[in-house]
Structures are given as structure tokens and as C-alpha cells.
Enzyme design. Structure first.
Site, PDB file in Angstrom:
ATOM      1  N   ARG A  54     -69.764   9.703  39.099  1.00  0.00           N
ATOM      2  CA  ARG A  54     -69.575  10.008  37.680  1.00  0.00           C
ATOM      3  C   ARG A  54     -68.744   8.955  36.948  1.00  0.00           C
ATOM      4  O   ARG A  54     -69.130   8.491  35.868  1.00  0.00           O
ATOM      5  CB  ARG A  54     -68.868  11.372  37.502  1.00  0.00           C
ATOM      6  CG  ARG A  54     -69.767  12.556  37.609  1.00  0.00           C
ATOM      7  CD  ARG A  54     -69.039  13.685  38.282  1.00  0.00           C
ATOM      8  NE  ARG A  54     -68.837  13.315  39.674  1.00  0.00           N
ATOM      9  CZ  ARG A  54     -69.720  13.576  40.648  1.00  0.00           C
ATOM     10  NH1 ARG A  54     -70.780  14.270  40.374  1.00  0.00           N
ATOM     11  NH2 ARG A  54     -69.517  13.161  41.879  1.00  0.00           N
ATOM     12  N   THR A  55     -67.596   8.606  37.499  1.00  0.00           N
ATOM     13  CA  THR A  55     -66.688   7.729  36.756  1.00  0.00           C
ATOM     14  C   THR A  55     -67.327   6.360  36.571  1.00  0.00           C
ATOM     15  O   THR A  55     -67.324   5.803  35.467  1.00  0.00           O
ATOM     16  CB  THR A  55     -65.330   7.615  37.482  1.00  0.00           C
ATOM     17  OG1 THR A  55     -64.927   8.932  37.843  1.00  0.00           O
ATOM     18  CG2 THR A  55     -64.286   6.988  36.595  1.00  0.00           C
ATOM     19  N   LYS A  82     -63.019 -11.190  52.661  1.00  0.00           N
ATOM     20  CA  LYS A  82     -62.363 -12.379  53.244  1.00  0.00           C
ATOM     21  C   LYS A  82     -60.849 -12.241  53.191  1.00  0.00           C
ATOM     22  O   LYS A  82     -60.118 -13.180  53.505  1.00  0.00           O
ATOM     23  CB  LYS A  82     -62.767 -13.634  52.460  1.00  0.00           C
ATOM     24  CG  LYS A  82     -64.248 -13.913  52.433  1.00  0.00           C
ATOM     25  CD  LYS A  82     -64.505 -15.160  51.573  1.00  0.00           C
ATOM     26  CE  LYS A  82     -65.880 -15.167  50.968  1.00  0.00           C
ATOM     27  NZ  LYS A  82     -65.966 -16.072  49.813  1.00  0.00           N
ATOM     28  N   ARG A 103     -60.580   1.681  40.477  1.00  0.00           N
ATOM     29  CA  ARG A 103     -60.270   2.836  41.345  1.00  0.00           C
ATOM     30  C   ARG A 103     -59.790   2.292  42.677  1.00  0.00           C
ATOM     31  O   ARG A 103     -60.379   1.348  43.216  1.00  0.00           O
ATOM     32  CB  ARG A 103     -61.500   3.725  41.543  1.00  0.00           C
ATOM     33  CG  ARG A 103     -61.281   4.796  42.608  1.00  0.00           C
ATOM     34  CD  ARG A 103     -62.398   5.805  42.678  1.00  0.00           C
ATOM     35  NE  ARG A 103     -62.401   6.682  41.520  1.00  0.00           N
ATOM     36  CZ  ARG A 103     -63.227   7.723  41.376  1.00  0.00           C
ATOM     37  NH1 ARG A 103     -64.112   7.990  42.310  1.00  0.00           N
ATOM     38  NH2 ARG A 103     -63.169   8.493  40.299  1.00  0.00           N
ATOM     39  N   HIS A 131     -55.753  10.649  37.834  1.00  0.00           N
ATOM     40  CA  HIS A 131     -57.095  10.276  37.366  1.00  0.00           C
ATOM     41  C   HIS A 131     -57.078  10.550  35.849  1.00  0.00           C
ATOM     42  O   HIS A 131     -57.610  11.554  35.378  1.00  0.00           O
ATOM     43  CB  HIS A 131     -58.140  11.139  38.084  1.00  0.00           C
ATOM     44  CG  HIS A 131     -59.553  10.689  37.951  1.00  0.00           C
ATOM     45  ND1 HIS A 131     -59.974   9.777  37.001  1.00  0.00           N
ATOM     46  CD2 HIS A 131     -60.672  11.051  38.634  1.00  0.00           C
ATOM     47  CE1 HIS A 131     -61.280   9.591  37.132  1.00  0.00           C
ATOM     48  NE2 HIS A 131     -61.724  10.352  38.112  1.00  0.00           N
TER      49      HIS A 131
HETATM   50  N1   CP Z   1     -64.973  13.268  38.865  1.00  0.00           N
HETATM   51  C1   CP Z   1     -65.052  12.084  39.505  1.00  0.00           C
HETATM   52  O1   CP Z   1     -64.133  11.283  39.492  1.00  0.00           O
HETATM   53  O2   CP Z   1     -66.250  11.870  40.127  1.00  0.00           O
HETATM   54  P1   CP Z   1     -66.611  10.538  40.940  1.00  0.00           P
HETATM   55  O3   CP Z   1     -65.666  10.460  42.104  1.00  0.00           O
HETATM   56  O4   CP Z   1     -68.044  10.692  41.340  1.00  0.00           O
HETATM   57  O5   CP Z   1     -66.399   9.378  40.005  1.00  0.00           O
END
Ligand code: CP
Length: 306
Positions: A54-55, A82, A103, A131
Site C-alpha cells: 500500500r505505502t 555491496k 521505509r 508510520h
Molecule cells: N499499511 C501499510 O503500511 O501497508 P504496506 O506495508 O503494504 O505498505
């Protein structure tokens, strides 16, 4: 704030600006109005050191719908293999990009890697930390679905210890006059003290439960989360806790008729697919709201100052 690493950086006016613009983008989609390519020529770099559907997809689509360019730096094929550090990768990608979305699996790693970075960085989640953009889209979901966040009882369920989405959401909700936050978990996965202390310091009522059935009846927003296998050192411990709570059509006969069920997704076994057709199941609408929120965020970070 230049970087968006924690929801603590947001004040109420920031939220209003982001969520109101996200609402405008949602209306454009509903009315099938064309979007202005206001981010034409701008570049968003994406570095995801942990899996995401999603993100990564919603940020990428949001940028492209507004005319921008997306450059992904995939850890499996980049010079990370590397031995290049996160900090060096950030500095390199900053030379190509106007904004970076990162992330990382380690709490605090993004913050450390960007100390000398002038290009705005948006965290897409740091391990068990936060998040922040998920919390924005969660609040947007509540606003769009219920009309207000004030006076609601919001119940968070599942892996509250490791769940970065609930850490950010609990903190962000303190900007509203919510009636009560409820935390439902097995004792070993309860909400961390630092989050509870933050919420307490803002004068918000909190209650902890070990039974979902007890917390459910007057809940307005039920926020389910997955028990996160990747955060456990023992498979046995994960298996013991993963199916402690499950939303089913039968259980939901005990909930209000007018309420919503949310989930940041992915789900494992916390919500039965049999519940998906219930109008209160908001989790797939929530994923679409995420795109509007990220369009708004990119617009404000790149086009205007927050
Ligand atoms: N909600 C969320 O962060 O989903 P993903 O981990 O798929 O990005």
C-alpha cells in the site's frame, strides 16, 4: 516540518491543511475532474528496505497522478548489496530527488541517516517505531467516514507493542477531543509505556483490555492490527498470540450499527473475509484514502511549505 518522521511534528493547522486538500483530491476523483500536473518536473525517490504494497503503491501513484517522476532504489538490486550504508544511499538519492520516501526495518534508523540531508524526507515506517503517513490517512478515514474525530471511542486491537501504525495513530489522535482510546491486546503485546505516557500527558482517557468483546459494544472505530511475525524471535511465541482476536460477522452483532472497522493491512487472521461485505468494513476504502492523503502531502511538501 521539513522531514516527516514522527507525528509529533504535526500541529492541528498542519492536519487541517493536509486533510482538507486530501478531501479536495477525493472530490476530484468522485466528480471525474482532471488533475493539474502541479508536480511536473519534480522527482520522488523511494527507498523501501522492508516489504510494502500500500505505502509504496499509493505514494508512487499519487506522485504520478500529479505529474511527478518516481525513482525507486530497490535494496535487492542497489549498491546496498555491496555494503553501501543507508546514510550514503540517502545522500546519493538526494542529489536526484526533490523528496524522498524511506521505509526501514530499524526503529530510529531513518532519523539517524538524514541528519545532513536538506531534501525533505518522509518516513514510510521505521521498524516498530512510527508510520506517520499511515496515521494521517487513518485520521482522514475517520473524518471522511464518520464526519468527525471528536467525541469518539477508538479501540485499537492486536500487536500494540510492535505496531508502528497504532503508535503514530494514538499520538496523532491527541490533537482531537476523542472520548476514549481503548487498547485490546494480550499482556505481552500491550501498548508501550512511552506512547501511553504521551497520550496521558495530553489528557486523553485510556483503558486497557484483554477481551475484545468487552471493549466492543460502544466503540465507534475498531482499529484491528496484525500480529507481526517479523518482530518475533520465537515462532512459537508468534503462533501463540497471532489469532487472539478476530472480527467475525457473529462478533460484530455486538457492535454499534453505526461504527467502522479499520485495518492498516495486510491482514493475516484478524478479520474474517466473511465480514468484508458489511458496510462497516472500511479497510479497503481506507487504502484508497491513503492515496489522496499522500497526494496532499506531496503537494504541500513540494509545492508549498507546511
Ligand atoms: N499499511 C501499510 O503500511 O501497508 P504496506 O506495508 O503494504 O505498505
Amino acid at each position: 516540518p521539513k522531514h516527516i518522521i514522527s507525528v509529533s511534528a504535526f500541529k492541528k493547522p498542519h492536519l487541517h491543511q493536509i486533510l482538507n486538500l486530501a478531501h479536495q483530491y477525493r472530490l476530484c476523483k468522485i466528480k471525474k475532474q482532471p488533475l493539474n500536473h502541479i508536480l511536473e518536473g519534480k522527482v520522488m525517490a523511494m527507498m523501501f528496505y522492508e516489504a510494502s504494497t500500500r505505502t509504496t503503491s499509493s505514494f508512487s501513484v499519487a506522485m504520478q497522478l500529479l505529474g511527478g517522476i518516481v525513482q525507486k532504489c530497490d535494496p535487492d538490486t542497489s549498491s546496498l548489496v555491496k555494503g553501501e550504508t543507508l546514510s550514503d544511499t540517502v545522500n546519493v538519492m538526494a542529489s536526484y530527488a526533490d523528496v524522498m520516501v524511506i521505509r526501514h526495518q530499524e526503529k530510529g534508523a531513518i532519523q539517524k541517516a538524514i541528519v545532513n540531508t536538506h531534501t525533505p524526507v518522509i518516513s514510510a515506517g521505521d521498524g516498530t517505531g512510527e508510520h506517520p503517513t499511515q496515521a494521517l490517512l487513518d485520521v482522514f478515514t475517520i473524518r471522511e467516514e464518520i464526519g468527525t474525530v471528536n467525541s469518539l471511542t477508538i479501540t485499537m486491537v492486536g500487536d500494540l507493542k510492535n505496531g508502528r501504525t497504532v503508535h503514530s495513530l494514538a499520538k496523532l489522535l491527541t490533537l482531537y477531543r476523542v472520548r476514549e482510546l481503548r487498547y485490546v491486546s494480550v499482556p505481552s503485546l500491550s501498548m508501550p509505556p512511552e506512547i501511553k505516557n504521551f497520550v496521558k500527558s495530553r489528557g486523553i482517557k485510556q483503558e486497557e483490555y484483554t477481551s475484545l468483546e468487552s471493549a466492543l459494544p460502544d466503540t465507534d472505530v475498531l482499529y484491528m492490527t496484525r500480529v507481526q511475525k517479523e518482530r518475533f524471535s520465537s515462532e512459537e511465541e508468534y503462533i501463540k498470540t497471532r489469532s487472539a482476536f478476530e472480527v467475525t460477522p457473529k462478533l460484530m452483532t455486538k457492535a454499534k450499527k453505526k461504527m467502522i472497522v479499520m485495518h492498516p493491512l495486510p491482514r493475516v487472521c484478524e478479520i474474517s473475509p466473511d465480514f468484508d461485505t458489511d458496510p462497516r468494513a472500511a479497510y479497503f476504502r481506507q487504502t484508497e484514502y491513503g492515496m489522496f492523503v499522500r497526494m496532499a502531502l506531496l503537494t504541500l511538501v513540494l509545492g508549498h511549505s507546511l
